[in-house]
Write a protein that holds these residues in place. Sequence first.
Motif, PDB file in Angstrom:
ATOM      1  N   UNK A   1     -50.071  53.857 -78.944  1.00 29.44           N
ATOM      2  CA  UNK A   1     -49.380  53.465 -80.178  1.00 29.44           C
ATOM      3  C   UNK A   1     -49.209  54.664 -81.106  1.00 29.44           C
ATOM      4  N   UNK A   2     -50.287  55.413 -81.292  1.00 26.74           N
ATOM      5  CA  UNK A   2     -50.205  56.577 -82.177  1.00 26.74           C
ATOM      6  C   UNK A   2     -49.281  57.641 -81.615  1.00 26.74           C
ATOM      7  N   UNK A   3     -49.286  57.800 -80.288  1.00 29.29           N
ATOM      8  CA  UNK A   3     -48.384  58.779 -79.675  1.00 29.29           C
ATOM      9  C   UNK A   3     -46.931  58.368 -79.867  1.00 29.29           C
ATOM     10  N   UNK A   4     -46.650  57.076 -79.697  1.00 31.86           N
ATOM     11  CA  UNK A   4     -45.282  56.584 -79.914  1.00 31.86           C
ATOM     12  C   UNK A   4     -44.865  56.767 -81.373  1.00 31.86           C
TER      13      UNK A   4
ATOM     14  N   UNK B   1     -41.828  59.855 -85.446  1.00 31.67           N
ATOM     15  CA  UNK B   1     -41.779  60.772 -86.591  1.00 31.67           C
ATOM     16  C   UNK B   1     -41.074  62.070 -86.203  1.00 31.67           C
ATOM     17  N   UNK B   2     -41.370  62.584 -85.015  1.00 31.28           N
ATOM     18  CA  UNK B   2     -40.700  63.807 -84.563  1.00 31.28           C
ATOM     19  C   UNK B   2     -39.202  63.583 -84.390  1.00 31.28           C
ATOM     20  N   UNK B   3     -38.823  62.430 -83.849  1.00 31.61           N
ATOM     21  CA  UNK B   3     -37.393  62.126 -83.708  1.00 31.61           C
ATOM     22  C   UNK B   3     -36.720  62.008 -85.075  1.00 31.61           C
ATOM     23  N   UNK B   4     -37.428  61.400 -86.026  1.00 32.21           N
ATOM     24  CA  UNK B   4     -36.873  61.300 -87.378  1.00 32.21           C
ATOM     25  C   UNK B   4     -36.709  62.680 -88.007  1.00 32.21           C
TER      26      UNK B   4
ATOM     27  N   UNK C   1     -33.269  64.322 -89.229  1.00 36.49           N
ATOM     28  CA  UNK C   1     -33.093  64.857 -90.583  1.00 36.49           C
ATOM     29  C   UNK C   1     -32.653  66.316 -90.528  1.00 36.49           C
ATOM     30  N   UNK C   2     -33.235  67.079 -89.626  1.00 40.49           N
ATOM     31  CA  UNK C   2     -32.824  68.478 -89.482  1.00 40.49           C
ATOM     32  C   UNK C   2     -31.371  68.587 -89.046  1.00 40.49           C
ATOM     33  N   UNK C   3     -30.940  67.677 -88.179  1.00 42.25           N
ATOM     34  CA  UNK C   3     -29.534  67.685 -87.758  1.00 42.25           C
ATOM     35  C   UNK C   3     -28.634  67.351 -88.940  1.00 42.25           C
ATOM     36  N   UNK C   4     -29.049  66.365 -89.732  1.00 42.89           N
ATOM     37  CA  UNK C   4     -28.266  66.033 -90.916  1.00 42.89           C
ATOM     38  C   UNK C   4     -28.191  67.205 -91.887  1.00 42.89           C
ATOM     39  N   UNK C   5     -29.316  67.849 -92.119  1.00 43.64           N
ATOM     40  CA  UNK C   5     -29.322  68.993 -93.026  1.00 43.64           C
ATOM     41  C   UNK C   5     -28.489  70.141 -92.474  1.00 43.64           C
ATOM     42  N   UNK C   6     -28.544  70.363 -91.182  1.00 44.67           N
ATOM     43  CA  UNK C   6     -27.707  71.412 -90.576  1.00 44.67           C
ATOM     44  C   UNK C   6     -26.228  71.075 -90.721  1.00 44.67           C
ATOM     45  N   UNK C   7     -25.907  69.778 -90.575  1.00 43.81           N
ATOM     46  CA  UNK C   7     -24.514  69.373 -90.739  1.00 43.81           C
ATOM     47  C   UNK C   7     -24.033  69.613 -92.159  1.00 43.81           C
ATOM     48  N   UNK C   8     -24.863  69.246 -93.130  1.00 42.62           N
ATOM     49  CA  UNK C   8     -24.497  69.493 -94.530  1.00 42.62           C
ATOM     50  C   UNK C   8     -24.382  70.982 -94.802  1.00 42.62           C
ATOM     51  N   UNK C   9     -25.316  71.746 -94.231  1.00 43.48           N
ATOM     52  CA  UNK C   9     -25.267  73.198 -94.415  1.00 43.48           C
ATOM     53  C   UNK C   9     -23.991  73.776 -93.809  1.00 43.48           C
ATOM     54  N   UNK C  10     -23.588  73.284 -92.664  1.00 39.87           N
ATOM     55  CA  UNK C  10     -22.349  73.769 -92.040  1.00 39.87           C
ATOM     56  C   UNK C  10     -21.125  73.400 -92.885  1.00 39.87           C
TER      57      UNK C  10
END
Length: 443
Positions: A348-351, A356-359, A363-372
């Motif tokens: 459960x904790x691993x999932x 959290x890592x996927x989120x 978020x990093x993809x969204x921020x990169x998109x905004x930055x682009x």
Amino acid sequence: MADLKERLLPPKPASALNLREPANRPSASGRQPFQGVDVLGLKKRGQGLRSWIRVDTSGNSQAIEVDKFTMMRRCDLPARDLRLLDPLFVYPSTILGREKAIVVNLEQIRCIITADEVLLLNSLDNYVLHYVMELQRRLTTTGVGEVWQTDSSDMSRRRGSRSFENAFNNTSPDYLPFEFRALEVALEAACTFLDSQAAELEIEAYPLLDELTSKISTLNLERVRRLKSRLVALTRRVQKVRDEIEQLMDDDGDMAEMYLTEKKRRMELSFNGDQSFAGYRSVDGASISAPVSPVASPPEFRRLEKTLSIARSRHESMRSIDSATENIEELEMLLEAYFVVIDSTLNKLTSLKEYIDDTEDFINIQLDNVRNQLIQFELLLTTATFVVAIFGVVAGVFGMNFEIPLFNEPYAFNWVLIITGITGVFIFSAFVWFFKYRRLMPL
């Protein structure tokens, strides 16, 4: 619960009733008075009394106060094992099998399990009180001790009737020895506590992460950071309990060492056998401790003594091997059941960590998109600034102090503006086409 606390907590000594008085009041001898043992378990450094909850095989509980050295002699434990139970220190979860005791340190449950009793550090924690109540409930089940003692007394009875074999093969705690039942309650309490914390973390985490994906703010990021810190700490604790159970399951010697009831029974049988044999040797009213002369002893008696000794040693060794193998299987099945539980909690904790890592990746993809997008807008703005600068150059050229015939034409100013605007638009369009051709901007 309140009645259990009042019954288990020891009465305050006379010195503990004056804890609110100034601590620096000298006594008659000039030394500081000993303040006793309070509920919080404070102790005098080195050799103060500690409050323990003792639960025997019948389920009776009482609060006792024992110092460290008395506990070491009582349970035959070294000082480093008792240090694992010290609430003043933080140690990872540990299960140690010793000669006469099992040292258990699982989350809030810190206890010493022997073949006759469980010594639990007295605490006001609800999980400790629940452990005592659950252990008493299981120990007060009718016929529990008798079934095990009857079952382990003779190997032939296990092979007698089919119905008893079916009952013995049952993995319920009623057919386990006392130390295994106490260990099972401790494992169950620790696994339940960790699983409840994991469930609470899941309930709090998923809505927070969904909110973060829809609205990225500093407050949400800070809440996720604190959540991830709690998740990492809880994962370490669950992983430690899992590794401890797995290590016990992989080591047959440690599991055999934890079988305290069987070892105690063998010692009693060996002691009774030695006494009966010594009584058999004391013939004709001779004393048991009196030496028997080898010259006066007949050869048949010496031969019989040797034969009985060899047969008894072989019988004890074969019975101990069979019993150890069977008891290891019993303990292994017990540990395996809770290994599955704690492994499920770890999954459960691993999932949750993967979510959290996927989120974070999302978020990093969204921020990169905004930055682009900002970079593209900056690129267009720079190109437009360059085109506007062309108008400034033209205005600067025509603003020089010299006379030309173009100044006398009535439509010259309009033509200059039209030609300059068309040139600027052409240059801007050329830049935009170049950016799209090099894929610096989306089509």
